[in-house]
Each structure stands twice: as C-alpha cells, then as structure tokens.
Design a protein around this motif. Structure first.
Motif, PDB file in Angstrom:
ATOM      1  N   LYS A 120      29.064  16.845  11.008  1.00 36.14           N
ATOM      2  CA  LYS A 120      30.218  17.725  11.132  1.00 36.14           C
ATOM      3  C   LYS A 120      30.424  18.477   9.825  1.00 36.14           C
ATOM      4  O   LYS A 120      30.186  17.932   8.741  1.00 36.14           O
ATOM      5  N   VAL A 121      30.887  19.722   9.940  1.00 33.38           N
ATOM      6  CA  VAL A 121      31.210  20.513   8.755  1.00 33.38           C
ATOM      7  C   VAL A 121      32.625  21.060   8.908  1.00 33.38           C
ATOM      8  O   VAL A 121      32.970  21.636   9.947  1.00 33.38           O
TER       9      VAL A 121
ATOM     10  N   TYR B 232      28.849  27.162  17.705  1.00 33.33           N
ATOM     11  CA  TYR B 232      28.843  25.994  16.831  1.00 33.33           C
ATOM     12  C   TYR B 232      29.872  24.970  17.305  1.00 33.33           C
ATOM     13  O   TYR B 232      31.073  25.195  17.210  1.00 33.33           O
TER      14      TYR B 232
ATOM     15  N   ASN C 198      29.897  21.803  16.069  1.00 30.34           N
ATOM     16  CA  ASN C 198      30.025  20.762  15.040  1.00 30.34           C
ATOM     17  C   ASN C 198      30.748  21.266  13.795  1.00 30.34           C
ATOM     18  O   ASN C 198      30.568  20.716  12.700  1.00 30.34           O
ATOM     19  N   VAL C 199      31.565  22.321  13.935  1.00 26.78           N
ATOM     20  CA  VAL C 199      32.321  22.835  12.799  1.00 26.78           C
ATOM     21  C   VAL C 199      33.807  22.930  13.143  1.00 26.78           C
ATOM     22  O   VAL C 199      34.195  23.021  14.306  1.00 26.78           O
ATOM     23  N   GLU C 200      34.610  22.905  12.103  1.00 28.37           N
ATOM     24  CA  GLU C 200      36.061  23.045  12.245  1.00 28.37           C
ATOM     25  C   GLU C 200      36.587  23.770  11.012  1.00 28.37           C
ATOM     26  O   GLU C 200      36.139  23.514   9.892  1.00 28.37           O
TER      27      GLU C 200
ATOM     28  N   GLY D 183      32.795  31.727   6.780  1.00 29.81           N
ATOM     29  CA  GLY D 183      32.040  30.592   7.304  1.00 29.81           C
ATOM     30  C   GLY D 183      30.573  30.538   6.954  1.00 29.81           C
ATOM     31  O   GLY D 183      29.852  29.667   7.447  1.00 29.81           O
TER      32      GLY D 183
ATOM     33  N   VAL E 119      29.493  27.112   5.788  1.00 28.90           N
ATOM     34  CA  VAL E 119      29.777  26.144   6.855  1.00 28.90           C
ATOM     35  C   VAL E 119      28.679  26.194   7.915  1.00 28.90           C
ATOM     36  O   VAL E 119      28.162  25.154   8.340  1.00 28.90           O
ATOM     37  N   PHE E 120      28.308  27.394   8.330  1.00 26.86           N
ATOM     38  CA  PHE E 120      27.301  27.526   9.385  1.00 26.86           C
ATOM     39  C   PHE E 120      25.911  27.099   8.908  1.00 26.86           C
ATOM     40  O   PHE E 120      25.159  26.470   9.659  1.00 26.86           O
TER      41      PHE E 120
ATOM     42  N   ALA F 102      26.033  23.427   8.886  1.00 21.95           N
ATOM     43  CA  ALA F 102      26.043  22.924  10.261  1.00 21.95           C
ATOM     44  C   ALA F 102      24.634  22.859  10.832  1.00 21.95           C
ATOM     45  O   ALA F 102      24.298  21.944  11.597  1.00 21.95           O
TER      46      ALA F 102
ATOM     47  N   ALA G 231      32.538  31.003  14.720  1.00 22.55           N
ATOM     48  CA  ALA G 231      32.007  29.739  15.237  1.00 22.55           C
ATOM     49  C   ALA G 231      31.849  29.779  16.745  1.00 22.55           C
ATOM     50  O   ALA G 231      30.835  29.323  17.305  1.00 22.55           O
TER      51      ALA G 231
ATOM     52  N   SER H 176      36.268  28.406   2.516  1.00 28.25           N
ATOM     53  CA  SER H 176      35.139  28.675   3.418  1.00 28.25           C
ATOM     54  C   SER H 176      35.002  30.120   3.865  1.00 28.25           C
ATOM     55  O   SER H 176      33.965  30.500   4.426  1.00 28.25           O
TER      56      SER H 176
END
Length: 253
Positions: free
Chosen positions: A101-102, A124, A126-128, A86, A89-90, A93, A119, A83
């Motif tokens: 979730k991402v 954000y 809803n991301v990890e 990110g 990912v973003f 998201a 993040a 990733s």
C-alpha cells in the motif's frame, strides 16, 4: 515572517498549480508539458517511469526521484510526504504490488483531489491520498515501512517537528529516502524573506550539515547523503549559484 503566513502562501501557490492556474515549476526549463517532462528527466525519472503513470500526476516540482533509491519491496507500506499529483505514489505503487500500500499526504485540498482522480484514472487500487500537514501527519504510530518525500520538507518552517513526526509513524527497522534542497553558505536576506522564494523551495532550505543533524536529533541512525546534485548557473538565480544543492538522504529507524 510568521510561520502561518509562509504556510498560507505556499498552500495557495500549490493549490493553483494543482488546478493549473499556475503553470510554473520550480526548476523547469522550457514551457508547458514539454518543460515539465524535461525537468522530471533532469532530476532522475526515466522515460519508462514517466510513461508508466498518469500524465496529470507530473507537475515538475521535484528535485530527485526517491522511488529509484528507496529499494521499495513488494508488500511494503509506503508513505509519501507532500504527494502532489501523485507521481511518486504511483511509482511506489508499481513496486509494492497488490499486497502493498502507498499513502500520499498533502496539505492542499486541490492536490489531494487531483491525485485521487489520477488514481482512479490509472486504476490504482493500492493507493490512498490524505489531507494533512507533515508536522501533524494523519497516520498511526509505527505503521509505515518506508517514507519518501520529494522537495517538500524544505517548505516547512519547522523541520524538526516534521522529522519527529516521520520518526513516529515509521516502523522499527523502517527507512526514509528524502529528496530535498539544502544550502551551502548563507542565502541573501531578500531571498530568505521572500514568500515566493519559500514556495520555490529555496528560502526555506536549511544548511546541509544542520539538515542532517536535524534528522539525527529526531532519532534516526545511519543518516547519509547517497546522491548529490549541484545546480549550475543556468538552473538558478545568480544570487544562489554555488549555494543551493539537491540531496538524496537515507536514514534508518
């Protein structure tokens, strides 16, 4: 070349990119952030997408825009392999919304740390981001709806194991959209044996049909290339002209 030596070199280079000790990117033309943005647009990111995410998430390392082709829906759980800062990912998201979730997995501490900071800066929730290798994902079986990756699987010497891990963590009926570099024809030995070329996504690239067959052997069905980009002379080392291709591959479990 030993697998561990390759992985250690790649890991060190991308750690330096995360901390900006290494400001290069594999396919950039131009210098600094302007060159990175130019490269991002060249592989498929729109101006609006670039503006919608934290600027520090963009490193100019991709060979496509998997989020534009994966048909990501609200509420889905998405996994991004390798990733980086990110970027994907973003963007994912923004598509899955608060009910989705991402998860981003990267093998370098510095990239995970950088992405986590991005993040927080972008708000954000809803991301990890998780530290891990794509050949041994820190993800539960059948827990992911969509898996994306952007010019990362070519970096592993063991692509078969990586795709088996992808199959393991994907839900039945789930899908993958992988942007990657493949070859058409033999690469020169000096490229294949170069640690630098491995870290630049060329030495580890697999022949196109063999790459697709590796995905099929991992258990996937309906494996197809949905977009393809042929690099020009200005993009490549002259030894690689006509031999390196960027593909966007979709497949189903």
């Amino acid at each position: 070349m030993k697998e561990k030596e390759i992985k250690d070199f790649v890991k060190e280079r991308y750690s330096k990119i995360a901390t900006k000790e290494d400001s290069s990117c594999s396919c950039c033309s131009g210098n600094g952030m302007a060159g990175i943005i130019q490269q991002a647009k060249a592989v498929g990111y729109s101006e609006d997408e670039i503006k919608s995410i934290p600027a520090d998430a963009i490193f100019g390392l991709g060979c496509g825009n998997p989020t534009a082709l994966a048909e990501i829906k609200k509420g889905e759980t998405v996994l991004d392999l390798g990733s980086g800062g990110g970027i994907d990912v973003f963007l994912a998201a923004n598509k899955v919304g608060d009910q989705g979730k991402v998860i981003g997995v990267d093998m370098t501490d510095n990239m995970v740390e950088t992405a986590t900071k991005n993040a927080k800066a972008g708000g954000y929730g809803n991301v990890e981001f998780k530290l891990g290798e794509i050949e041994n994902l820190p993800i539960e079986d059948e827990s992911i709806d969509v898996i994306i990756s952007n010019c990362v699987i070519n970096l592993t010497p063991n692509k078969s194991v990586a795709f088996k891990e992808v199959f393991r963590v994907l839900n039945d009926g789930g899908r993958i959209l992988i942007s990657d570099i493949v070859t058409e024809g033999e690469l020169p030995d000096e490229i294949r044996k170069s640690f630098q070329a491995w870290s630049e996504c060329t030495a580890g690239a697999m022949e196109k049909e063999e790459y697709l067959e590796t995905i099929r052997k991992a258990g996937f069905k309906d494996v197809e290339i949905i977009e393809e980009h042929f690099f020009t002379e200005k993009d490549l080392d002259e030894r690689l002209v006509g031999k390196i291709t960027s593909v966007q591959v979709r497949a189903l479990k």
